[in-house]
Scaffold this motif. Structure first.
Motif, PDB file in Angstrom:
ATOM      1  N   UNK A  62       0.867  -1.181   0.000  1.00 57.19           N
ATOM      2  CA  UNK A  62       0.000   0.000   0.000  1.00 57.19           C
ATOM      3  C   UNK A  62       0.900   1.226   0.000  1.00 57.19           C
ATOM      4  N   UNK A  63       0.640   2.155  -0.914  1.00 59.86           N
ATOM      5  CA  UNK A  63       1.421   3.398  -0.995  1.00 59.86           C
ATOM      6  C   UNK A  63       0.480   4.584  -0.968  1.00 59.86           C
ATOM      7  N   UNK A  64       0.877   5.619  -0.247  1.00 64.39           N
ATOM      8  CA  UNK A  64       0.131   6.876  -0.233  1.00 64.39           C
ATOM      9  C   UNK A  64       1.038   7.925  -0.855  1.00 64.39           C
ATOM     10  N   UNK A  65       0.527   8.602  -1.897  1.00 64.90           N
ATOM     11  CA  UNK A  65       1.310   9.598  -2.621  1.00 64.90           C
ATOM     12  C   UNK A  65       0.570  10.930  -2.682  1.00 64.90           C
ATOM     13  N   UNK A  66       1.310  11.960  -3.062  1.00 67.68           N
ATOM     14  CA  UNK A  66       0.696  13.263  -3.338  1.00 67.68           C
ATOM     15  C   UNK A  66      -0.239  13.080  -4.525  1.00 67.68           C
ATOM     16  N   UNK A  67      -1.391  13.741  -4.553  1.00 68.43           N
ATOM     17  CA  UNK A  67      -2.333  13.515  -5.653  1.00 68.43           C
ATOM     18  C   UNK A  67      -1.820  13.968  -7.016  1.00 68.43           C
ATOM     19  N   UNK A  68      -1.025  15.015  -7.073  1.00 66.09           N
ATOM     20  CA  UNK A  68      -0.557  15.543  -8.355  1.00 66.09           C
ATOM     21  C   UNK A  68       0.822  15.013  -8.737  1.00 66.09           C
ATOM     22  N   UNK A  69       1.452  14.244  -7.852  1.00 63.70           N
ATOM     23  CA  UNK A  69       2.809  13.778  -8.108  1.00 63.70           C
ATOM     24  C   UNK A  69       2.933  12.289  -7.821  1.00 63.70           C
ATOM     25  N   UNK A  70       2.223  11.472  -8.595  1.00 57.67           N
ATOM     26  CA  UNK A  70       2.210  10.036  -8.333  1.00 57.67           C
ATOM     27  C   UNK A  70       3.571   9.386  -8.562  1.00 57.67           C
ATOM     28  N   UNK A  71       4.459  10.036  -9.335  1.00 63.27           N
ATOM     29  CA  UNK A  71       5.787   9.472  -9.575  1.00 63.27           C
ATOM     30  C   UNK A  71       6.797   9.851  -8.492  1.00 63.27           C
ATOM     31  N   UNK A  72       6.424  10.747  -7.593  1.00 58.27           N
ATOM     32  CA  UNK A  72       7.322  11.178  -6.518  1.00 58.27           C
ATOM     33  C   UNK A  72       7.409  10.072  -5.456  1.00 58.27           C
ATOM     34  N   UNK A  73       8.361  10.215  -4.562  1.00 60.73           N
ATOM     35  CA  UNK A  73       8.486   9.263  -3.454  1.00 60.73           C
ATOM     36  C   UNK A  73       7.174   9.232  -2.664  1.00 60.73           C
ATOM     37  N   UNK A  74       6.732   8.039  -2.263  1.00 61.77           N
ATOM     38  CA  UNK A  74       5.509   7.943  -1.467  1.00 61.77           C
ATOM     39  C   UNK A  74       5.632   8.684  -0.139  1.00 61.77           C
ATOM     40  N   UNK A  75       4.509   9.193   0.330  1.00 59.29           N
ATOM     41  CA  UNK A  75       4.446   9.813   1.652  1.00 59.29           C
ATOM     42  C   UNK A  75       4.487   8.738   2.742  1.00 59.29           C
ATOM     43  N   UNK A  76       3.965   7.543   2.393  1.00 59.91           N
ATOM     44  CA  UNK A  76       3.861   6.433   3.350  1.00 59.91           C
ATOM     45  C   UNK A  76       3.748   5.148   2.538  1.00 59.91           C
ATOM     46  N   UNK A  77       4.339   4.067   3.028  1.00 58.20           N
ATOM     47  CA  UNK A  77       4.212   2.753   2.391  1.00 58.20           C
ATOM     48  C   UNK A  77       4.141   1.668   3.446  1.00 58.20           C
ATOM     49  N   UNK A  78       3.462   0.597   3.094  1.00 56.99           N
ATOM     50  CA  UNK A  78       3.374  -0.571   3.959  1.00 56.99           C
ATOM     51  C   UNK A  78       3.504  -1.806   3.065  1.00 56.99           C
TER      52      UNK A  78
END
Length: 87
Positions: A5-21
């Motif tokens: 599961x990855x949480x990303x910025x809405x406009x920057x899906x290619x950026x580093x995730x904000x959170x991952x599990x």
């Protein structure tokens, strides 16, 4: 196979995730981990299914809710590789 599961910025899906599990046995388990994380961090945010294991996280600001993050559930690194074709 496991799921991430990855949480990303809405406009920057290619950026580093904000959170991952990582390493969840099912896609549902991965989604539940993201849901619990969002509920703990921002209890009034809402998660909306966009289809294809992608979810929008909307601010809990009522009718004017804006998209504040994206949740993506994906196969983990242990997913089987695509078969190769020998010619």
């Amino acid at each position: 196979m496991t799921y991430t599961a990855s949480i990303t910025e809405p406009a920057e899906s290619d950026a580093m995730p904000l959170w991952e599990s990582f390493d969840h046995a099912t896609a549902e388990n991965a989604f539940d981990a993201a849901r619990r994380h969002i509920a703990a961090a921002q209890p009034f945010d809402r998660i909306v299914d966009l289809g294809g294991d992608v979810y929008a996280v909307l601010s809990g600001a009522g009718h004017g809710a804006e998209r504040v993050a994206t949740v993506v559930i994906s196969p983990g690194d242990d997913a089987p590789a695509a078969p190769t074709v020998n010619h």
